[in-house]
Design an enzyme around this catalytic site. Structure first.
Site, PDB file in Angstrom:
ATOM      1  N   HIS A   1       4.799  -0.041  -0.029  1.00  0.00           N
ATOM      2  CA  HIS A   1       5.443  -1.004   0.877  1.00  0.00           C
ATOM      3  C   HIS A   1       4.421  -1.971   1.468  1.00  0.00           C
ATOM      4  CE1 HIS A   1       4.097   2.433   3.246  1.00  0.00           C
ATOM      5  NE2 HIS A   1       4.044   1.655   4.290  1.00  0.00           N
TER       6      HIS A   1
ATOM      7  N   ASP B   1       1.011   5.132   1.840  1.00  0.00           N
ATOM      8  CA  ASP B   1       0.482   5.783   3.031  1.00  0.00           C
ATOM      9  C   ASP B   1      -0.106   7.135   2.650  1.00  0.00           C
ATOM     10  OD1 ASP B   1       1.350   3.706   4.618  1.00  0.00           O
ATOM     11  OD2 ASP B   1       3.203   4.726   5.240  1.00  0.00           O
TER      12      ASP B   1
ATOM     13  N   HIS C   1       0.845  -1.206   0.000  1.00  0.00           N
ATOM     14  CA  HIS C   1       0.000   0.000   0.000  1.00  0.00           C
ATOM     15  C   HIS C   1       0.876   1.250   0.000  1.00  0.00           C
ATOM     16  CE1 HIS C   1       1.100  -0.855   4.150  1.00  0.00           C
ATOM     17  NE2 HIS C   1       1.020   0.450   4.365  1.00  0.00           N
TER      18      HIS C   1
ATOM     19  N   ARG D   1       3.771  -8.579  17.635  1.00  0.00           N
ATOM     20  CA  ARG D   1       4.602  -7.430  17.248  1.00  0.00           C
ATOM     21  C   ARG D   1       3.757  -6.166  17.326  1.00  0.00           C
ATOM     22  NH1 ARG D   1       6.180  -5.482  11.260  1.00  0.00           N
ATOM     23  NH2 ARG D   1       7.693  -3.917  11.892  1.00  0.00           N
TER      24      ARG D   1
END
Ligand SMILES: *[C@@H]1O[C@H](CO)[C@@H](O)[C@H](O)[C@H]1NC(C)=O
Ligand SMILES: *[C@@H]1O[C@H](CO)[C@@H](O)[C@H](O)[C@H]1NC(C)=O
Ligand SMILES: *[C@@H]1O[C@H](CO)[C@@H](O)[C@H](O)[C@H]1NC(C)=O
Ligand SMILES: *[C@@H]1O[C@H](CO)[C@@H](O)[C@H](O)[C@H]1NC(C)=O
Length: 732
Positions: free
Chosen positions: A713, A663, A661, A723
């Protein structure tokens, strides 16, 4: 007369060459001068007087030692008939008729210069007896008209200081037949206003303060003049440099302030540690021989960074088996932190006493109790008071204070960016704060030393012997009008005990307890505005400040920067805070609207505005991210605006990864809140255009990369564990 002889007798030289000028009779040799004072007790004020007398080589005779002071509290100072009685008796025994007597008070007097100057000025006064002068008349105002007029200066005499030849002074006091509690001031005034006696004894007043400066009613006329490493009090009204400074009347404390500058008194200026006689070096002692200190810790209000306070207490350089702890906690909010500390470390200390909130003990009561525990414990050598809001950065503070060997001494602490400090330089007439002339210089470290001050608070050391011998009153902190700290200092001052503050080292600061919210799990996270320095020390990575200088910024992929930003504690607190809040959301809602951080890709996340952290986060971005952005992407300036800032949770069985995607940002920061390879397996970020991945994300490190266009990314799958990353889309 040979030239060398002339040089030895400059006075005579002038007389010979200029017989018609204002020529003096031969100079009085300094050995002829005898200082006489009455001191029934060796107060701190008397010790200061003695040190200043010794420094200037005055010979002092002390009368009344060990006698009971009959006219009240000794703090009001030897004033009164007893002084005249003792003087009269002493003069009757003196033989050398050419002696010059300087009779002065001593508890509130310091010398500013030596015998030579004093005698010269005495001779210039051309009288046999010279009294110090006052601008105000007391004790009997009705006598005003009977006083002779003076051309310039003060008309009235002060009995606290006079100088004269022995026979004349003996004559003057010969008629004394008063009681010890009668007024000496009135006695001398009556002699002075009797014109026959005034002339026969040959009395005058030092109306322009050439010899004596009484500070009563004259504070505004006196300034300190620094010259050649020396300091003189200067009377600016008459342009004189008085030799004897007397802090009489309600201004008594101002003498402390002046006394701070008299060389070799109990206080000293930079680099002069050796001139302080009474140092108590600890290095000579084995640890087991260190003085026993009762540390009184007072938790009086909800306070940020309490955990850090206890971490620092643990690091205080002092054998813990020579410390006892007294903790008074008034705040239920802090019980968890205090009991945590005591469980883990309490047994290191020789003794621990905890007063919990449920005991509802008041502040004054707990301070009284703590002092009394030390007073009654014969092993106790010192009481060290330490309020919870004090940030003692200097681990040697306690040792440094003990080595000063002073009755009461505080390390100077300040509040970052303010003029606040834990001492007052001066007192107002009503006993409240007044700013001394040098307050700002001391707080800002332009004048360095150990200063005699009228008020200390928050952190200070008290000798236990003082509690047993002088400060014996249990209720030292009680008062109907003053708050406990002020009441305590008031009582100390009234006993004639000196308090000091040292700024010879940097000791630390105090945190602000204002605007402290207690509604979160880790409230300290919200302190970035109120206590920015403490916030940075706690939450910013210890190497952040070096990243530019030492080129610590890595570039794992083109235009992707990677650097340390958060401390481990910051990462843990943020994760714990969000897990505590617990409202993780993500994926598509039932109505099909996409929730979550990324507009086009759903994540399991919590937005920082859900925990009311967006203002603090913006401040963090501005302070710590914007400067780096501007360095790495030159010419781009950011106000660090953001719509979206959130923490994403990746779990193998929840959401392990994120598909490719862009940002919705100009740049993005992506901070790893836990450690890849340890807290979880897998994870990382892949920039598709460059086929470049950042793997094994480092806890506390952030990625900084452009949001749109080039840096398409994806989030690599987390294969085990959990995480967490904190993501912000800046400048959408
Ligand atoms: C005091 O006397 C000593 C020894 O006689 C001398 O060294 C010192 O300079 C004198 N101090 C002053 C201030 O005159
Ligand atoms: C006072 O004494 C001085 C010498 O010290 C003398 O010159 C003066 O005349 C005396 N004054 C009176 C009124 O006796
Ligand atoms: C002074 O003391 C005497 C007794 O010693 C007492 O009778 C008298 O009232 C006292 N005077 C003052 C002014 O206190
Ligand atoms: C900070 O840098 C020093 C020196 O490179 C290193 O030893 C230390 O581990 C770093 N601190 C942290 C928390 O990574």
């Amino acid at each position: 007369m040979r030239l060398s002889t002339l040089l030895l007798f400059p006075g005579i030289f002038v007389c010979v060459l200029f017989p018609l000028t204002n020529c003096e009779e031969q100079r009085i040799p300094e050995e002829k001068l005898l200082v006489v004072t009455v001191a029934t007790k060796e107060t701190d004020g008397f010790k200061r007087f003695s040190v200043s007398a010794k420094h200037f080589n005055y010979t002092v005779k002390v009368l009344g030692r060990g006698q009971k002071w009959r006219t009240g509290d000794y703090m009001s100072g030897p004033g009164g008939g007893q002084k005249v009685r003792l003087l009269k008796a002493a003069l009757e025994e003196m033989k050398n008729e050419d002696t010059i007597i300087l009779f002065i008070d001593s508890y509130d007097v310091v010398f500013a210069s030596g015998p030579k100057e004093l005698l010269k000025k005495f001779q210039q006064a051309r009288h046999k007896v010279v009294f110090s002068s006052e601008s105000l008349i007391w004790p009997d105002r009705h006598l005003e008209d009977k006083h002779p007029h003076v051309i310039e200066g003060n008309r009235f005499l002060g009995s606290g200081g006079f100088i004269g030849s022995l026979p004349n002074i003996r004559d003057m006091v010969a008629d004394w037949a008063g009681e010890d509690n009668d007024s000496d001031q009135l006695f001398f005034t009556n002699i002075y206003i009797d014109s026959v006696k005034r002339k026969s004894i040959n009395i005058t007043v030092d109306s322009k303060c050439r010899l004596f400066q009484n500070l009563h009613g004259a504070l505004d006329d006196v300034v300190l003049k620094f010259e050649d490493g020396r300091v003189r009090a200067r009377n600016v009204l008459y342009d004189t440099l008085p030799v004897v400074i007397h802090g009489n009347g309600p201004t008594k404390l101002q003498i402390n302030y002046l006394g701070n500058y008299i060389p070799n008194t109990w206080t000293f200026e930079t680099g002069c540690t050796e001139c302080h006689e009474g140092l108590l070096p600890l290095a000579a002692l084995k640890e087991s021989e260190y003085p026993l200190v009762l540390v009184g810790i007072f938790v009086q209000q909800p306070t940020p960074f309490v955990t850090v306070f206890f971490e620092r207490l643990l690091k205080l350089q002092y054998p813990k088996n020579r410390l006892k702890l007294f903790i008074h906690n008034q705040e239920a909010h802090h019980e968890r932190q205090i009991s945590g500390f005591l469980q883990n470390h309490g047994s290191l200390y020789q003794d621990v006493k905890l007063i919990a909130p449920k005991e509802e003990m008041e502040r004054a009561a707990s301070h009284n109790l703590a002092l009394d525990i030390c007073r009654k414990d014969e092993d106790c050598d010192y009481f060290f008071t330490l309020d919870i809001e004090v940030v003692l950065k200097n681990e040697n503070t306690l040792k440094i204070l003990i080595e000063q060997n002073l009755p009461i001494v505080a390390p100077m602490i300040t509040r970052a960016g303010r003029l606040w400090s834990n001492f007052w330089g001066a007192l107002s007439a009503e006993g409240y704060y007044a700013r001394s002339e040098d307050y700002v210089d001391i707080v800002q470290g332009r004048r360095v030393g150990v200063w005699n001050v009228p008020y200390v608070s928050s952190v200070y050391l008290v000798k236990a012997s003082l509690l047993r011998l002088e400060l014996t009153d249990y209720e030292l902190f009680n008062s109907d009008i003053l708050d406990p700290d002020m009441a305590y200092c008031h009582n100390v001052r009234n006993k004639g005990i000196f308090m000091y503050v040292t700024n010879m080292h940097t000791f630390g600061r105090i945190v602000s307890t204002e605007n402290y919210q207690t509604s979160h799990l880790h409230n300290d996270l919200w302190q970035i505005f109120e206590n920015p320095v403490d916030w940075q020390e706690r939450y910013i990575h210890e190497n952040y400040t070096y990243i530019m200088k030492d080129k610590l910024i890595e570039t794992p992929c083109p235009d992707v920067y990677w650097f340390p930003i958060f401390s481990d504690v910051a990462c843990d607190h943020i994760v714990e805070e969000l897990e505590h809040f617990g409202k993780w959301s993500g994926g598509a809602n039932t109505d099909g609207r996409i929730q979550g951080g990324y507009e086009n890709v759903p994540t399991i996340d919590i937005h920082l505005n859900q925990i009311n952290f967006e203002k603090e986060w913006h401040k963090f971005l501005l302070e710590y991210i914007a400067p780096i952005t501007e360095k790495m992407y030159p010419g781009y300036y950011t106000k660090a605006l953001f719509d979206l800032a959130f923490v994403v949770r990746y779990k193998p069985d929840e959401q392990p990864s994120l598909r490719p995607h862009h940002d919705a940002s100009t740049f993005t920061i992506n901070i790893a809140l836990n450690q890849g390879g340890l807290d979880y397996q897998g994870g990382g970020c892949r920039f598709i255009r460059y086929d470049c991945s950042v793997e094994a994300p480092r806890k506390g490190w952030t990625l900084l990369h452009p949001g749109r266009l080039t840096h398409y990314h994806e989030g690599l799958p987390t294969t085990a564990g959990v995480r967490y990353i904190a993501v912000s889309f800046v400048d959408p």
